[in-house]
Motif scaffolding. Structure first.
Motif, PDB file in Angstrom:
ATOM      1  N   ARG A 120       0.736  -0.733  -0.025  1.00 24.12           N
ATOM      2  CA  ARG A 120      -0.630  -0.088  -0.359  1.00 24.12           C
ATOM      3  C   ARG A 120       1.160   1.016   0.083  1.00 24.12           C
ATOM      4  NH1 ARG A 120      -1.414   3.837   3.000  1.00 24.12           N
ATOM      5  NH2 ARG A 120      -0.903   2.628   5.202  1.00 24.12           N
TER       6      ARG A 120
ATOM      7  N   SER B  53       0.429   5.828  -0.310  1.00 25.75           N
ATOM      8  CA  SER B  53      -0.978   6.909  -0.292  1.00 25.75           C
ATOM      9  C   SER B  53      -1.345   7.478  -0.794  1.00 25.75           C
ATOM     10  CB  SER B  53      -0.381   7.839   1.321  1.00 25.75           C
ATOM     11  OG  SER B  53      -0.072   7.095   2.441  1.00 25.75           O
ATOM     12  N   THR B  54      -0.666   7.836  -2.084  1.00 27.85           N
ATOM     13  CA  THR B  54      -0.925   8.931  -3.088  1.00 27.85           C
ATOM     14  C   THR B  54       0.214   8.120  -4.283  1.00 27.85           C
ATOM     15  OG1 THR B  54       1.688   9.739  -3.082  1.00 27.85           O
ATOM     16  CG2 THR B  54       0.241  10.385  -1.385  1.00 27.85           C
TER      17      THR B  54
ATOM     18  N   THR C  72      -3.053   1.978  -3.447  1.00 23.51           N
ATOM     19  CA  THR C  72      -2.818   3.204  -3.332  1.00 23.51           C
ATOM     20  C   THR C  72      -4.084   3.974  -2.689  1.00 23.51           C
ATOM     21  OG1 THR C  72      -1.912   3.517  -5.687  1.00 23.51           O
ATOM     22  CG2 THR C  72      -2.234   5.779  -4.715  1.00 23.51           C
TER      23      THR C  72
ATOM     24  N   SER D  36      -5.323   6.069   2.057  1.00 21.05           N
ATOM     25  CA  SER D  36      -5.027   6.274   2.985  1.00 21.05           C
ATOM     26  C   SER D  36      -5.049   5.307   3.848  1.00 21.05           C
ATOM     27  CB  SER D  36      -5.935   7.614   3.430  1.00 21.05           C
ATOM     28  OG  SER D  36      -5.351   7.733   4.774  1.00 21.05           O
ATOM     29  N   GLY D  37      -3.704   5.289   4.515  1.00 22.26           N
ATOM     30  CA  GLY D  37      -3.651   4.312   5.722  1.00 22.26           C
ATOM     31  C   GLY D  37      -5.123   3.980   6.440  1.00 22.26           C
TER      32      GLY D  37
END
Length: 236
Positions: A8, A10-11, A46, A48-49
């Motif tokens: 994973r 984030s962007t 892709t 956000s956690g």
């Protein structure tokens, strides 16, 4: 042992550039070589956690692959799954998973690490809130530099919110499509096994214990929406 690798970032920028992603792959590759694991699938989100793992399209696909191949889910670091203890505990009930950077850690240890990660996230949030409050107070006194920083932050948050909303809607549509495909076989079986009406199909699905994505019983309307998403029409 068969494993499914889950990554994973984030962007979009991290995903396209490989920033962070290459490191995750290398962690899992080395752990697999050291422990004799066989990688049978790889999935990358892709996202956000803060988005729960079970709401990410590729994580859901990875979980399905684990079930299909009787495999263990492996991530490079625990925060690639989540920093939320509740999320980690929920996943422990659904699938066996390991962390490449601590491959011998058992479920209890992973739960402790998740609790520590969540606590750190909360500390960071508290420090950020306090720093922002001080910055706004300084801006309120007429400090030009502080005012400029607050303006940049507000503009950045507004832009990020627009992007995040679009991604959330896109992810929701993808999740709905994936769920519809999972139910397609059961729906078709009910469609041709009785009266070809939405109500009859709903009754059939409920009788089999099949539920909607939210765990609710089917109604004629939810069957109609499911069939529309799958582009399936009632027989004439």
């Amino acid at each position: 042992m068969n494993i499914v690798a889950y990554y994973r970032v984030s962007t979009d920028g991290q995903g396209k550039s490989g920033l962070g992603l290459d490191a995750q792959r290398e962690y899992i590759r080395l752990a697999a070589e050291s422990n004799g694991w066989i990688i049978v699938g790889e999935y990358t989100d892709t996202a956000s956690g803060t988005i729960p793992p079970t709401e990410r399209a590729q994580c859901k696909a990875a979980l399905a692959a684990c079930a299909e191949h009787d495999a263990t889910l492996v991530v490079a670091k625990l925060d690639r799954l989540s920093r939320d203890v509740e999320d980690i505990a929920g996943l422990m009930k659904r699938v066996q998973f390991k962390v490449a950077t601590m491959p011998t850690a058992d479920a209890f240890q992973l739960h402790i690490y998740a609790a520590l990660a969540q606590q750190e996230r909360e500390f960071i949030a508290q420090r950020t809130t306090a720093a922002l409050a001080r910055l706004k107070a300084l801006a309120g006194t007429g400090n030009k530099e502080a005012q400029a920083k607050v303006a940049r932050r507000d503009a950045g948050r507004e832009a990020a919110q627009k992007v995040g909303t679009g991604r959330a809607l896109e992810a929701k549509a993808v999740n709905a499509d994936n769920r519809a495909k999972v139910l397609e076989a059961e729906l078709k079986a009910c469609l041709f096994d009785g009266e070809p009406t939405y109500s009859a199909i709903a009754k059939c699905l409920n009788g089999k214990g099949v539920t909607t994505d939210r765990g609710n019983a089917f109604s004629a309307m939810t069957v109609k929406r499911l069939m529309a998403r799958l582009n399936i029409a009632l027989p004439v």
